[in-house]
Design a protein around this motif. Sequence first.
Motif, short mmCIF file in Angstrom:
data_model
loop_
_atom_site.label_atom_id
_atom_site.label_comp_id
_atom_site.label_asym_id
_atom_site.label_seq_id
_atom_site.Cartn_x
_atom_site.Cartn_y
_atom_site.Cartn_z
N UNK A 19 -10.61 -5.28 -3.82
CA UNK A 19 -10.47 -3.90 -3.35
C UNK A 19 -9.71 -3.11 -4.41
N UNK A 20 -9.80 -1.80 -4.32
CA UNK A 20 -9.04 -0.90 -5.18
C UNK A 20 -7.69 -0.66 -4.51
N UNK A 21 -6.62 -1.11 -5.15
CA UNK A 21 -5.30 -1.06 -4.53
C UNK A 21 -4.88 0.34 -4.11
N UNK A 22 -5.06 1.33 -4.98
CA UNK A 22 -4.63 2.70 -4.65
C UNK A 22 -5.44 3.25 -3.48
N UNK A 23 -6.72 2.96 -3.45
CA UNK A 23 -7.58 3.47 -2.37
C UNK A 23 -7.25 2.83 -1.03
N UNK A 24 -6.71 1.63 -1.06
CA UNK A 24 -6.39 0.89 0.17
C UNK A 24 -4.93 1.02 0.58
N UNK A 25 -4.14 1.74 -0.20
CA UNK A 25 -2.70 1.83 0.08
C UNK A 25 -2.43 2.37 1.48
N UNK A 26 -1.58 1.68 2.23
CA UNK A 26 -1.24 2.16 3.57
C UNK A 26 -0.20 3.27 3.51
N UNK A 27 -0.11 4.04 4.57
CA UNK A 27 0.97 5.02 4.73
C UNK A 27 2.08 4.32 5.48
N UNK A 28 3.24 4.19 4.86
CA UNK A 28 4.36 3.49 5.47
C UNK A 28 5.04 4.33 6.54
#
Length: 176
Positions: free
Chosen positions: A161-170
Amino acid sequence: MSTAPRRDDSDRDRDRDAEGRARNQRPRDGLGRPLPHGAEGVARQPEGVVRTPGQSLAEAQELLDAGRPFHAHEVFEDAWKSGPGAERALWQGLAQLAVGLTHAARGNPTGGARLLRRGTAAITAWTAESGLDRPYGIRVPELKAWAEALAGRLEREAAPVEAAAEAPRLRASTPG
């Protein structure tokens, strides 16, 4: 009984910190993978930094958004090591979620899914025990849903996966 000579590594040059512990100072890429000495890597997170929970979350969010979940994990690791013992499982769970995303982005979907599930279990157990479902504004229910969905997708598709595209909102919002 073998009498083969033992290898003496005592004069090997090793990267060490101020306390003499071995530390790998090789440059790293955005996903934390070591690069050859002399290569240009991304800036590493300093280790052992004491931050407030809000600072930890803000810094980790910036790193996640930049596609650097390995480095976000290091921020969470500092939080669990320097914060109150009662919060250790929360910060460890968040670190495991970041490492799960790291593995997923590196092309290790099995390890990624396993760590995402382990991190989800840790934050779920901590919130149940503490009675807090949004400590420090962390969107725990949404974060759990994100991790479970990504872990399921990794298990089905087994693709990086693309890490930035999958980044969650904390958190719902990150204070300035």
